[in-house]
Write a protein that holds these residues in place. Structure first.
Motif, mmCIF file in Angstrom:
data_model
loop_
_atom_site.group_PDB
_atom_site.id
_atom_site.type_symbol
_atom_site.label_atom_id
_atom_site.label_comp_id
_atom_site.label_asym_id
_atom_site.label_seq_id
_atom_site.Cartn_x
_atom_site.Cartn_y
_atom_site.Cartn_z
ATOM 1 N N SER A 135 1.653 -3.263 5.955
ATOM 2 C CA SER A 135 1.204 -4.470 5.480
ATOM 3 C C SER A 135 3.217 -5.442 5.911
ATOM 4 C CB SER A 135 0.800 -3.501 4.063
ATOM 5 O OG SER A 135 2.131 -3.480 2.964
ATOM 6 N N ASP A 136 3.780 -4.813 5.934
ATOM 7 C CA ASP A 136 4.729 -5.307 5.944
ATOM 8 C C ASP A 136 5.972 -5.319 7.326
ATOM 9 O OD1 ASP A 136 4.523 -6.496 3.530
ATOM 10 O OD2 ASP A 136 5.316 -5.428 2.115
ATOM 11 N N THR A 137 6.683 -6.919 7.386
ATOM 12 C CA THR A 137 7.490 -5.695 8.849
ATOM 13 C C THR A 137 9.147 -4.713 8.576
ATOM 14 O OG1 THR A 137 8.629 -7.371 7.901
ATOM 15 C CG2 THR A 137 7.240 -8.460 9.926
ATOM 16 N N GLY A 138 9.367 -4.350 9.784
ATOM 17 C CA GLY A 138 10.311 -3.241 8.927
ATOM 18 C C GLY A 138 9.499 -2.026 8.745
ATOM 19 N N TYR A 139 8.390 -1.637 8.398
ATOM 20 C CA TYR A 139 7.645 -0.308 7.947
ATOM 21 C C TYR A 139 8.196 0.087 6.605
ATOM 22 C CZ TYR A 139 9.568 -0.305 13.112
ATOM 23 O OH TYR A 139 9.779 -1.234 14.374
ATOM 24 N N SER A 140 7.182 -1.049 5.997
ATOM 25 C CA SER A 140 7.386 -1.292 4.544
ATOM 26 C C SER A 140 5.992 -1.619 3.817
ATOM 27 C CB SER A 140 8.335 -2.070 3.877
ATOM 28 O OG SER A 140 8.683 -3.770 4.481
ATOM 29 N N GLY A 141 5.954 -1.687 2.999
ATOM 30 C CA GLY A 141 4.717 -2.240 1.919
ATOM 31 C C GLY A 141 3.900 -0.728 2.172
ATOM 32 N N ASN A 142 2.057 -1.150 1.780
ATOM 33 C CA ASN A 142 1.434 -1.009 2.151
ATOM 34 C C ASN A 142 1.402 -0.303 3.781
ATOM 35 O OD1 ASN A 142 0.125 -0.545 -0.294
ATOM 36 N ND2 ASN A 142 -0.657 -2.014 0.211
ATOM 37 N N SER A 143 0.524 1.374 3.960
ATOM 38 C CA SER A 143 0.597 2.013 5.106
ATOM 39 C C SER A 143 -0.265 2.636 5.218
ATOM 40 C CB SER A 143 1.861 2.371 5.657
ATOM 41 O OG SER A 143 1.846 3.849 4.472
ATOM 42 N N TYR A 144 -1.420 2.715 6.011
ATOM 43 C CA TYR A 144 -2.169 3.172 7.040
ATOM 44 C C TYR A 144 -2.292 4.595 7.883
ATOM 45 C CZ TYR A 144 -6.560 4.887 8.833
ATOM 46 O OH TYR A 144 -8.074 5.415 8.715
ATOM 47 N N GLY A 145 -1.846 6.095 8.406
ATOM 48 C CA GLY A 145 -2.272 6.930 9.056
ATOM 49 C C GLY A 145 -0.436 8.412 8.495
ATOM 50 N N PHE A 146 -0.189 8.489 9.833
ATOM 51 C CA PHE A 146 -0.541 8.427 10.965
ATOM 52 C C PHE A 146 -1.772 8.966 11.686
ATOM 53 C CE2 PHE A 146 4.101 8.194 10.370
ATOM 54 C CZ PHE A 146 4.540 7.343 12.254
ATOM 55 N N VAL A 147 -2.682 8.344 12.117
ATOM 56 C CA VAL A 147 -3.781 8.869 12.999
ATOM 57 C C VAL A 147 -3.945 8.489 14.128
ATOM 58 C CG1 VAL A 147 -4.857 9.411 10.958
ATOM 59 C CG2 VAL A 147 -4.931 7.521 11.369
ATOM 60 N N ALA A 148 -4.302 9.989 15.271
ATOM 61 C CA ALA A 148 -5.429 9.241 16.520
ATOM 62 C C ALA A 148 -5.687 7.990 17.073
ATOM 63 C CB ALA A 148 -5.382 10.202 17.082
ATOM 64 N N ASN A 149 -6.592 7.735 15.679
ATOM 65 C CA ASN A 149 -7.423 6.777 16.298
ATOM 66 C C ASN A 149 -8.316 6.704 14.466
ATOM 67 O OD1 ASN A 149 -8.004 6.875 19.226
ATOM 68 N ND2 ASN A 149 -9.086 8.878 19.181
ATOM 69 N N SER A 150 -8.957 5.050 14.421
ATOM 70 C CA SER A 150 -9.490 4.245 13.117
ATOM 71 C C SER A 150 -10.730 3.309 13.885
ATOM 72 C CB SER A 150 -7.902 3.822 12.596
ATOM 73 O OG SER A 150 -8.666 3.566 10.913
ATOM 74 N N THR A 151 -11.733 3.527 13.658
ATOM 75 C CA THR A 151 -12.576 2.016 13.680
ATOM 76 C C THR A 151 -12.807 1.795 13.010
ATOM 77 O OG1 THR A 151 -14.390 3.821 12.713
ATOM 78 C CG2 THR A 151 -14.623 4.249 14.604
ATOM 79 N N ASN A 152 -12.058 1.979 11.076
ATOM 80 C CA ASN A 152 -11.536 1.137 10.615
ATOM 81 C C ASN A 152 -11.244 0.991 10.147
ATOM 82 O OD1 ASN A 152 -11.889 -0.356 8.153
ATOM 83 N ND2 ASN A 152 -14.652 -1.373 8.911
ATOM 84 N N VAL A 153 -9.619 0.608 9.615
ATOM 85 C CA VAL A 153 -8.769 1.237 8.787
ATOM 86 C C VAL A 153 -8.711 0.687 7.348
ATOM 87 C CG1 VAL A 153 -6.991 0.184 10.557
ATOM 88 C CG2 VAL A 153 -7.587 -1.182 9.186
ATOM 89 N N GLY A 154 -9.349 0.169 6.800
ATOM 90 C CA GLY A 154 -10.599 -0.011 5.571
ATOM 91 C C GLY A 154 -9.849 -1.479 4.727
ATOM 92 N N ALA A 155 -10.542 -1.799 3.565
ATOM 93 C CA ALA A 155 -10.226 -2.956 2.818
ATOM 94 C C ALA A 155 -8.639 -3.062 2.662
ATOM 95 C CB ALA A 155 -11.023 -2.435 1.556
ATOM 96 N N THR A 156 -7.683 -1.519 2.224
ATOM 97 C CA THR A 156 -6.200 -2.535 1.655
ATOM 98 C C THR A 156 -5.725 -2.355 3.013
ATOM 99 O OG1 THR A 156 -6.195 -0.657 -0.499
ATOM 100 C CG2 THR A 156 -4.485 -0.766 0.555
ATOM 101 N N MET A 157 -5.751 -2.242 4.182
ATOM 102 C CA MET A 157 -4.743 -2.549 5.383
ATOM 103 C C MET A 157 -5.733 -3.063 6.054
ATOM 104 S SD MET A 157 -1.991 -1.135 5.096
ATOM 105 C CE MET A 157 -1.531 -1.625 6.818
#
Length: 167
Positions: A135-157
């Motif tokens: 969610s933030d630059t420099g790989y900080s804040g909320n995150s999602y993954g590591f996953v191959a594919n995501s049809t929807n990253v969800g409300a948080t992301m």
């Protein structure tokens, strides 16, 4: 470990793509970025992205476009999309090779390209890579993954991505 120089990628990508049209809700565009060289371009259609990437791989095109991209940059590692289920505008990321089987980060972009901050809703990974968005630059804040594919990253992301990594 092959890591793209984060500052160079962020600064060069912003400078390179600042001439592309600004994001507008009714405008669909498809772009590509080489995470190593920061070369890239935006087009009206995804077919144009594919055509340019194919042309850059041919021997003749490399000479005439040598100022645009390194000849080694030819592997797609991931794509992000503006809408769910891989819809709307897209951004394709390339590198000289895919990801290895180690758990470390192979490729990264510390700041999303111009017009793509807080815009990602779905993504795909290629060439043995898995994607992680932050969610933030420099790989900080909320995150999602590591996953191959995501049809929807969800409300948080949803529409929160500011940096991205592949392993």
């Amino acid at each position: 470990t092959r890591l793209a120089p984060a500052a160079v990628v962020a600064v060069t990508a912003t400078a390179l793509l600042s001439t592309s049209p600004a994001h507008a809700a009714d405008t669909v565009e498809h772009c590509w970025l080489d995470v190593e060289t920061s070369a890239g371009q935006c087009f009206a259609t995804y077919a144009e992205v594919l055509a340019q990437l194919d042309a850059l791989e041919s021997e003749d095109s490399q000479e005439s476009l040598s100022d645009l991209v390194s000849p080694a940059a030819s592997v797609v590692i991931g794509q992000v999309f503006e809408d769910a289920s891989y819809g709307g505008s897209s951004y394709t990321f390339t590198a000289s090779s895919g990801c290895d089987t180690n758990a470390d980060v192979d490729w990264q972009v510390s700041s999303m390209p111009s017009g793509w901050n807080d815009r990602v809703t779905s993504f795909k990974s290629f060439n043995q890579c898995a994607t992680r968005i932050w969610s933030d630059t420099g790989y900080s804040g909320n995150s999602y993954g590591f996953v191959a594919n995501s049809t929807n990253v969800g409300a948080t992301m949803n529409d929160q991505t500011s940096s991205i990594q592949w392993n």
